[in-house]
Write a protein that holds these residues in place. Sequence first.
Motif, short mmCIF file in Angstrom:
data_model
loop_
_atom_site.label_atom_id
_atom_site.label_comp_id
_atom_site.label_asym_id
_atom_site.label_seq_id
_atom_site.Cartn_x
_atom_site.Cartn_y
_atom_site.Cartn_z
N PRO A 2 -12.87 9.26 -34.74
CA PRO A 2 -12.27 7.97 -35.10
C PRO A 2 -10.97 8.15 -35.87
O PRO A 2 -10.66 9.24 -36.38
CB PRO A 2 -13.34 7.34 -35.99
CG PRO A 2 -14.08 8.50 -36.59
CD PRO A 2 -14.08 9.56 -35.52
N ILE A 3 -10.21 7.07 -35.98
CA ILE A 3 -8.95 7.08 -36.72
C ILE A 3 -9.18 6.76 -38.19
O ILE A 3 -8.55 7.34 -39.08
CB ILE A 3 -7.95 6.07 -36.11
CG1 ILE A 3 -7.54 6.51 -34.71
CG2 ILE A 3 -6.71 5.91 -37.00
CD1 ILE A 3 -6.67 5.50 -33.99
N ASN A 4 -10.12 5.85 -38.47
CA ASN A 4 -10.32 5.37 -39.83
C ASN A 4 -11.67 5.77 -40.41
O ASN A 4 -12.57 6.18 -39.69
CB ASN A 4 -10.20 3.84 -39.85
CG ASN A 4 -8.85 3.34 -39.37
OD1 ASN A 4 -8.75 2.64 -38.38
ND2 ASN A 4 -7.80 3.73 -40.07
N GLY A 5 -11.78 5.66 -41.72
CA GLY A 5 -13.01 6.01 -42.41
C GLY A 5 -13.03 7.44 -42.90
O GLY A 5 -12.03 8.16 -42.82
N TRP A 6 -14.16 7.88 -43.41
CA TRP A 6 -14.29 9.21 -44.00
C TRP A 6 -14.41 10.33 -42.97
O TRP A 6 -14.12 11.49 -43.26
CB TRP A 6 -15.51 9.26 -44.93
CG TRP A 6 -15.22 8.70 -46.29
CD1 TRP A 6 -15.46 7.43 -46.74
CD2 TRP A 6 -14.62 9.40 -47.39
NE1 TRP A 6 -15.06 7.30 -48.05
CE2 TRP A 6 -14.54 8.49 -48.48
CE3 TRP A 6 -14.15 10.69 -47.57
CZ2 TRP A 6 -14.00 8.84 -49.71
CZ3 TRP A 6 -13.63 11.06 -48.80
CH2 TRP A 6 -13.55 10.14 -49.86
N ILE A 7 -14.82 10.03 -41.74
CA ILE A 7 -15.05 11.09 -40.75
C ILE A 7 -13.79 11.91 -40.46
O ILE A 7 -13.85 13.14 -40.41
CB ILE A 7 -15.64 10.50 -39.45
CG1 ILE A 7 -17.07 9.99 -39.71
CG2 ILE A 7 -15.67 11.55 -38.34
CD1 ILE A 7 -17.68 9.26 -38.54
N PRO A 8 -12.61 11.30 -40.26
CA PRO A 8 -11.41 12.11 -39.96
C PRO A 8 -10.71 12.67 -41.19
O PRO A 8 -9.66 13.30 -41.06
CB PRO A 8 -10.50 11.11 -39.24
CG PRO A 8 -10.84 9.80 -39.85
CD PRO A 8 -12.32 9.85 -40.12
N VAL A 9 -11.28 12.48 -42.39
CA VAL A 9 -10.65 12.98 -43.62
C VAL A 9 -10.84 14.49 -43.73
O VAL A 9 -11.97 14.98 -43.71
CB VAL A 9 -11.23 12.29 -44.87
CG1 VAL A 9 -10.69 12.93 -46.14
CG2 VAL A 9 -10.89 10.80 -44.85
N THR A 10 -9.75 15.21 -43.83
CA THR A 10 -9.78 16.66 -44.07
C THR A 10 -9.29 16.92 -45.48
O THR A 10 -8.79 16.03 -46.16
CB THR A 10 -8.88 17.39 -43.05
OG1 THR A 10 -7.58 16.78 -43.05
CG2 THR A 10 -9.47 17.32 -41.65
N VAL A 11 -9.44 18.16 -45.95
CA VAL A 11 -9.03 18.50 -47.31
C VAL A 11 -7.53 18.29 -47.46
O VAL A 11 -6.75 18.85 -46.69
CB VAL A 11 -9.39 19.97 -47.63
CG1 VAL A 11 -8.86 20.35 -49.02
CG2 VAL A 11 -10.89 20.18 -47.56
N ALA B 257 -16.50 9.19 -54.43
CA ALA B 257 -16.21 8.19 -53.40
C ALA B 257 -16.75 8.63 -52.04
O ALA B 257 -17.28 7.81 -51.28
CB ALA B 257 -14.71 7.95 -53.31
N SER B 258 -16.62 9.91 -51.74
CA SER B 258 -17.15 10.44 -50.48
C SER B 258 -18.66 10.28 -50.41
O SER B 258 -19.21 9.81 -49.40
CB SER B 258 -16.76 11.91 -50.33
OG SER B 258 -17.33 12.48 -49.17
N GLN B 259 -19.33 10.63 -51.47
CA GLN B 259 -20.79 10.55 -51.49
C GLN B 259 -21.27 9.11 -51.40
O GLN B 259 -22.26 8.81 -50.72
CB GLN B 259 -21.32 11.20 -52.77
CG GLN B 259 -21.14 12.71 -52.80
CD GLN B 259 -21.55 13.32 -54.13
OE1 GLN B 259 -21.66 12.64 -55.14
NE2 GLN B 259 -21.78 14.64 -54.13
N ALA B 260 -20.55 8.18 -52.05
CA ALA B 260 -20.94 6.77 -52.02
C ALA B 260 -20.87 6.20 -50.61
O ALA B 260 -21.61 5.27 -50.26
CB ALA B 260 -20.04 5.96 -52.95
N ALA B 261 -20.00 6.76 -49.78
CA ALA B 261 -19.83 6.28 -48.40
C ALA B 261 -20.46 7.22 -47.39
O ALA B 261 -20.21 7.09 -46.18
CB ALA B 261 -18.34 6.11 -48.10
N SER B 262 -21.25 8.19 -47.85
CA SER B 262 -21.88 9.19 -46.97
C SER B 262 -20.85 9.98 -46.19
O SER B 262 -21.05 10.33 -45.02
CB SER B 262 -22.87 8.51 -46.01
OG SER B 262 -23.89 7.85 -46.73
#
Length: 534
Positions: free
Chosen positions: A105-114, A226-231
Motif C-alpha cells: 500500500p501507499i499509506n499507513g504503517w505498512i510501507p514505513v521503513t526506517v 505510535a507504531s505499536q498503537a496502530a499495530s
Amino acid sequence: MSLYTYPYRSQRMATVARNGMVATSQPLAAQAGLDILKKGGNAVDAAIATAACLTVVEPTSNGIGGDSFALVWMKDKLYGLNGNGPAPQSISIEKVKQLGYETMPINGWIPVTVPGVPSAWAELSKRFGKLSLTEVLEPAINYAQNGFPLSPTLAKYWNEAYRKNKSRLQGSEFEEWFKVFAPDGKAPQAGEMWKAEDHANTLAEIAETNAESFYRGALADQIIAASQAASGFLAKKDLEAYKAEWVDPISVHYRGYDVWEIPPSGQGIVALMALNILKGYEFTHREDAGSLHLQLEAMKQAFTDGKAYITDPANMTVNVADLLSEEYAEKNRAKITAEARMPAPGTLPKGGTVYLATADGDGNMVSFIQSNYMDFGSGIVVPGTGINLQNRGHDFSLDPTHENALAPGKKTYHTIIPGFLTKDGQAVGPFGVMGGYMQPQGHVQVVMNMIDFNLNPQAALDAPRWRWLEDKSVEVEHTFPNHLVKELASRGHEMKIAVESESFGRGQIITRNPESGVLIGGTEPRTDGTIASW
C-alpha cells in the motif's frame, strides 16, 4: 560548458558568484544555507541547514521521517553517503498478504521503513562539518517555531495532497496528519503563514543529541509507541540498529567527464547505463529527432535492466561493474533500431522529493537529496513530534521471486539520486533532478545539455524535457517543439503532450571553474526554485 545562454528558450541567465552558492526549490531554505556559509560554515554545513529547512518549508516532498543521499566533494575527493533505511525486521510478504494486500500500500504503517534523514545529517556534520549541528539546524527550528508564508508552487501541491488525503486517509492513525498539515480543517494557501512547533522541538532534540534521540532515545520511544498503537511493524530494534552508511560512488566516463551517482539500491545506475549506451553516438544538435530517438531508446533499455536488477546490494544477483561495462553497453547499443521498441518494465509512478546543491569558497561542494516519497509520505505523523513518516516501502514487490521482493531488514529499490560531475580529477559540480522515476531521465538530459550541447546550468534546466512512461509511451512538455513531436511519432513513439510541467522533475546545478573558483548556478523554473549566493 559556457557561461552564456544558448539561444534556445532559456528563461533566465545563470547565476554567477565566487564565495558560496546554494541552489534549491525554496528561497527561504536557500537563504538559510547561505546564512550558514556566511557564519563560517562550509558546503556541508550549508547543505544540512538547507535540507533541515526544507523539511519545514516544503513538507509536501520531504521530512524528518524520510531518506536522504549525498555526494560530497571535500578536499579534492568525492564521498558518498547512503541515508536509506531498511524495512522493519518483523515484516514479511506473508504478513502483509494476511492483512489483505496483494501489492504494497501507499499509506499507513505498512510501507514505513526506517527513516535515514536524521542519521545522514549527523554523519555529514560529524565527518565534515565546521559548525555544530545545533548552529546548523537553527534556521529550520526558527521557521518551524515562528512560521513562514507558503510559496505558490508549494501551496498548489499542498492543496492537491490535502484533497487526496481527505478522501483516502481513514482511521485514527491518520488524525495527526490532518492536525499538523490542515490545522483549520483545510490546507494553507499561498502567502498564508504556517508553523509546526512540534517539528521545531524535534529538530532541536535531533541537534542537541546528534540524532541519537531519534534512534535510541526519547524520540525513538515516541515513534515506536505510535507504531505499536496502530499495530505497525516498525520496532525499537529497527531504529537502534540503523546508521547512515558511507559508500563509494559509482561512475561512467562520458566525453571527457566522469558522471557520478550513489550505488544501488539507488536508481542512479540507470542514468549511468543510459549514458554508457549514448556515448557510442555523436550528437551535434539538441533539436533533432534522431538524437531524441536514441536518448529515449537508451533510457528505455537502462530502465529495463534497472527494474530487473536493482535492489538492496546484499541481494543483487548481478554486479554493478557488469552493468556499467563497455561490453554490456555495446550489447544494449546493438538492440537500438530506427523504430521505437517495446521494453519490459512496468508503469512508472510519480514521487515527491527535494534536491539541493551547495558550494563554498574553498572548493567544497555537496549534492544532496531527501524525500518522503509519494503523496506527502505515508500519511503517518508521530503524535507530538511533527515527524511525517515516508512510504518508501511501497516500492517493494510482494512477489517472492522478484529481485526487489519485500524481506525483513531489506532496503528497497530507491528513486532518489544525487549526481556529480568531475573532469580530469577535479570537481565540476553537483547536479540533480528530483521527481520519482523522472530522476535518471532528468540526469541524462541535463548532463547531455551541458556536455553535448554546451548549455550553461540555467539553460540546461530551462530546456523542455521528455519523459518515458512505459512501453512506447513518451510524454513531453507543452513547450516541446511540435515538429519534433511529429517526427518522433513517425518513428513509432506514442507521443503525449503534457498540459503542466509538474511531472518533469525539478533540478538544481552548480558548476565551478577550477582555475578562478567562480561558481555558475542554475535553478528550476518549474517550481519556486532559487539560488542564494555571495
